[in-house]
Design a protein around this motif. Structure first.
Motif, PDB file in Angstrom:
ATOM      1  N   ARG A 126      49.354  38.717  41.782  1.00  0.00           N
ATOM      2  CA  ARG A 126      49.598  37.823  40.635  1.00  0.00           C
ATOM      3  C   ARG A 126      50.541  36.721  41.102  1.00  0.00           C
ATOM      4  O   ARG A 126      51.700  36.972  41.447  1.00  0.00           O
ATOM      5  CB  ARG A 126      50.222  38.615  39.494  1.00  0.00           C
ATOM      6  CG  ARG A 126      50.382  37.824  38.199  1.00  0.00           C
ATOM      7  CD  ARG A 126      49.222  38.029  37.260  1.00  0.00           C
ATOM      8  NE  ARG A 126      49.218  39.375  36.671  1.00  0.00           N
ATOM      9  CZ  ARG A 126      49.983  39.725  35.627  1.00  0.00           C
ATOM     10  NH1 ARG A 126      50.812  38.868  35.079  1.00  0.00           N
ATOM     11  NH2 ARG A 126      49.894  40.943  35.134  1.00  0.00           N
ATOM     12  N   LEU A 129      53.315  32.969  36.572  1.00  0.00           N
ATOM     13  CA  LEU A 129      53.775  33.551  35.309  1.00  0.00           C
ATOM     14  C   LEU A 129      53.807  32.466  34.240  1.00  0.00           C
ATOM     15  O   LEU A 129      54.176  31.325  34.511  1.00  0.00           O
ATOM     16  CB  LEU A 129      55.172  34.153  35.471  1.00  0.00           C
ATOM     17  CG  LEU A 129      55.285  35.397  36.369  1.00  0.00           C
ATOM     18  CD1 LEU A 129      56.739  35.809  36.506  1.00  0.00           C
ATOM     19  CD2 LEU A 129      54.475  36.542  35.781  1.00  0.00           C
ATOM     20  N   HIS A 130      53.447  32.832  33.026  1.00  0.00           N
ATOM     21  CA  HIS A 130      53.514  31.896  31.906  1.00  0.00           C
ATOM     22  C   HIS A 130      54.919  31.980  31.316  1.00  0.00           C
ATOM     23  O   HIS A 130      55.490  33.070  31.216  1.00  0.00           O
ATOM     24  CB  HIS A 130      52.461  32.254  30.854  1.00  0.00           C
ATOM     25  CG  HIS A 130      52.190  31.153  29.894  1.00  0.00           C
ATOM     26  ND1 HIS A 130      53.019  30.880  28.819  1.00  0.00           N
ATOM     27  CD2 HIS A 130      51.198  30.244  29.846  1.00  0.00           C
ATOM     28  CE1 HIS A 130      52.541  29.850  28.153  1.00  0.00           C
ATOM     29  NE2 HIS A 130      51.422  29.446  28.744  1.00  0.00           N
ATOM     30  N   SER A 135      49.767  37.318  25.932  1.00  0.00           N
ATOM     31  CA  SER A 135      49.001  38.429  26.503  1.00  0.00           C
ATOM     32  C   SER A 135      47.518  38.098  26.424  1.00  0.00           C
ATOM     33  O   SER A 135      47.071  37.332  25.558  1.00  0.00           O
ATOM     34  CB  SER A 135      49.291  39.740  25.767  1.00  0.00           C
ATOM     35  OG  SER A 135      48.887  39.654  24.415  1.00  0.00           O
ATOM     36  N   THR A 162      50.212  41.002  30.311  1.00  0.00           N
ATOM     37  CA  THR A 162      51.287  40.180  29.750  1.00  0.00           C
ATOM     38  C   THR A 162      51.604  39.084  30.756  1.00  0.00           C
ATOM     39  O   THR A 162      52.028  39.374  31.882  1.00  0.00           O
ATOM     40  CB  THR A 162      52.544  41.030  29.477  1.00  0.00           C
ATOM     41  OG1 THR A 162      52.175  42.112  28.603  1.00  0.00           O
ATOM     42  CG2 THR A 162      53.629  40.199  28.828  1.00  0.00           C
ATOM     43  N   LEU A 163      51.360  37.841  30.370  1.00  0.00           N
ATOM     44  CA  LEU A 163      51.365  36.748  31.344  1.00  0.00           C
ATOM     45  C   LEU A 163      52.760  36.288  31.753  1.00  0.00           C
ATOM     46  O   LEU A 163      52.897  35.515  32.697  1.00  0.00           O
ATOM     47  CB  LEU A 163      50.570  35.563  30.791  1.00  0.00           C
ATOM     48  CG  LEU A 163      49.105  35.861  30.449  1.00  0.00           C
ATOM     49  CD1 LEU A 163      48.381  34.581  30.080  1.00  0.00           C
ATOM     50  CD2 LEU A 163      48.401  36.559  31.604  1.00  0.00           C
ATOM     51  N   ASP A 164      53.794  36.724  31.042  1.00  0.00           N
ATOM     52  CA  ASP A 164      55.142  36.329  31.465  1.00  0.00           C
ATOM     53  C   ASP A 164      55.825  37.440  32.270  1.00  0.00           C
ATOM     54  O   ASP A 164      57.002  37.334  32.595  1.00  0.00           O
ATOM     55  CB  ASP A 164      56.004  35.939  30.260  1.00  0.00           C
ATOM     56  CG  ASP A 164      56.275  37.137  29.355  1.00  0.00           C
ATOM     57  OD1 ASP A 164      55.439  38.062  29.352  1.00  0.00           O
ATOM     58  OD2 ASP A 164      57.313  37.148  28.670  1.00  0.00           O
ATOM     59  N   ARG A 166      55.270  40.184  35.671  1.00  0.00           N
ATOM     60  CA  ARG A 166      54.495  40.585  36.831  1.00  0.00           C
ATOM     61  C   ARG A 166      54.745  42.057  37.121  1.00  0.00           C
ATOM     62  O   ARG A 166      55.858  42.545  36.930  1.00  0.00           O
ATOM     63  CB  ARG A 166      54.884  39.732  38.045  1.00  0.00           C
ATOM     64  CG  ARG A 166      54.100  40.054  39.317  1.00  0.00           C
ATOM     65  CD  ARG A 166      54.586  39.240  40.503  1.00  0.00           C
ATOM     66  NE  ARG A 166      54.162  37.851  40.403  1.00  0.00           N
ATOM     67  CZ  ARG A 166      54.976  36.813  40.519  1.00  0.00           C
ATOM     68  NH1 ARG A 166      56.273  37.009  40.688  1.00  0.00           N
ATOM     69  NH2 ARG A 166      54.503  35.590  40.449  1.00  0.00           N
ATOM     70  N   TYR A 194      38.094  37.502  30.379  1.00  0.00           N
ATOM     71  CA  TYR A 194      39.260  37.589  29.503  1.00  0.00           C
ATOM     72  C   TYR A 194      38.906  37.249  28.060  1.00  0.00           C
ATOM     73  O   TYR A 194      38.013  36.445  27.791  1.00  0.00           O
ATOM     74  CB  TYR A 194      40.339  36.604  29.969  1.00  0.00           C
ATOM     75  CG  TYR A 194      40.674  36.696  31.441  1.00  0.00           C
ATOM     76  CD1 TYR A 194      41.714  37.508  31.898  1.00  0.00           C
ATOM     77  CD2 TYR A 194      39.938  35.965  32.377  1.00  0.00           C
ATOM     78  CE1 TYR A 194      42.014  37.578  33.245  1.00  0.00           C
ATOM     79  CE2 TYR A 194      40.239  36.041  33.722  1.00  0.00           C
ATOM     80  CZ  TYR A 194      41.272  36.845  34.148  1.00  0.00           C
ATOM     81  OH  TYR A 194      41.572  36.934  35.490  1.00  0.00           O
ATOM     82  N   ASP A 196      41.322  36.237  24.513  1.00  0.00           N
ATOM     83  CA  ASP A 196      42.680  35.980  24.062  1.00  0.00           C
ATOM     84  C   ASP A 196      42.993  36.824  22.829  1.00  0.00           C
ATOM     85  O   ASP A 196      42.206  37.679  22.413  1.00  0.00           O
ATOM     86  CB  ASP A 196      42.903  34.484  23.809  1.00  0.00           C
ATOM     87  CG  ASP A 196      41.974  33.935  22.739  1.00  0.00           C
ATOM     88  OD1 ASP A 196      41.408  34.738  21.969  1.00  0.00           O
ATOM     89  OD2 ASP A 196      41.799  32.708  22.663  1.00  0.00           O
ATOM     90  N   LEU A 211      45.702  32.781  37.855  1.00  0.00           N
ATOM     91  CA  LEU A 211      46.574  33.951  37.844  1.00  0.00           C
ATOM     92  C   LEU A 211      46.765  34.602  39.211  1.00  0.00           C
ATOM     93  O   LEU A 211      47.817  35.178  39.487  1.00  0.00           O
ATOM     94  CB  LEU A 211      46.008  34.998  36.879  1.00  0.00           C
ATOM     95  CG  LEU A 211      46.240  34.788  35.393  1.00  0.00           C
ATOM     96  CD1 LEU A 211      45.540  35.884  34.603  1.00  0.00           C
ATOM     97  CD2 LEU A 211      47.720  34.787  35.079  1.00  0.00           C
TER      98      LEU A 211
END
Length: 234
Positions: A126, A129-130, A135, A162-164, A166, A194, A196, A211
């Motif tokens: 990964r 990170l957002h 998510s 969860t994009l924020d 790792r 994916y 959302d 990502l």
């Protein structure tokens, strides 16, 4: 006229020379015999060690994830010195897809896979990170190629990312052991799809490229790891 003393002196020198040559010859023969004995002993030791040690293929520059695998296997071996069967591990780096293959898939050539492999995992690093706690739900699909025929499977796994955040290892690891059921197996591809939070399908290829590190030849490129047992979950 040659005196008798001179003849005796020459004879003594010749005898000494022959004696030195004989001793040297015996020493060289002994050294050669010792070297052959050492070689046979070393060969026997290596054969014994090969049976008792973990039979993982240590490359000169292993993938960072494989270094973790090797360290884990070495620690297991140190804890269980009586185990003699070892743990066989194979790893494959991503390749170009087969001719006329669909785009947006991560491909691996597994034609050299050991038939005793039971477990497999897809390892993706990964890379971004957002900033916000967003998510997304990801479904992992696979396609196998055997004798020129492509066969797509149902989703192998579905999970929420969860994009924020790792994973602690830096890698998302997916259990893809089901792909090993295809026989014979030449090429396997994976695709992440994916949705959302509203349930809408997101552009999977673009999001995967954003990502994950997908560049072949990079230190953390996609990796397919196969095990003789179930994945280690390190």
């Amino acid at each position: 006229m040659v005196h008798r003393g001179q003849r005796l002196g020459s004879l003594d020198v010749t005898l000494v020379f022959l004696l030195v040559c004989s001793v040297t010859g015996f020493l060289l023969m002994d050294e050669r015999r010792d070297a052959e004995d050492d070689q046979e002993l070393n060969k026997a030791i290596l054969e014994m060690l090969h049976i008792k040690k973990v039979s993982a293929n240590h490359q000169a520059k292993p993938h960072p994830y494989m270094r973790r695998i090797y360290q884990h296997l070495d620690s297991l071996e140190a804890e269980d010195l009586g185990r003699s069967d070892g743990t066989l591990v194979q790893s494959f780096r991503s390749v170009d897809g087969p001719p006329h293959a669909p785009q947006g898939w991560i491909w691996f050539n597994v034609s050299s896979v050991n038939p005793s492999m039971l477990g497999a995992e897809l390892v993706l690093f990964r890379k971004t990170l957002h900033p916000d706690p967003l998510s997304v739900t990801v479904a992992l699909h696979s396609v196998t190629a055997s004798r020129g025929t492509l066969s797509e499977s149902p989703a192998l796994e579905e999970r929420q990312l969860t994009l924020d955040q790792r994973p602690s290892s830096g890698y998302d690891v997916f259990d893809v052991s089901a792909v090993l059921a295809a026989k014979p197996l030449d090429v396997v591809g994976f695709q992440l799809r994916y949705t959302d939070e509203s349930g809408s399908l997101v552009l999977h290829e673009v999001l995967t490229q954003s990502l994950y590190c997908l560049n072949r030849g990079s230190l953390s490129e996609p990796l397919l790891v196969l095990y003789q047992a179930h994945p280690l979950q390190i």
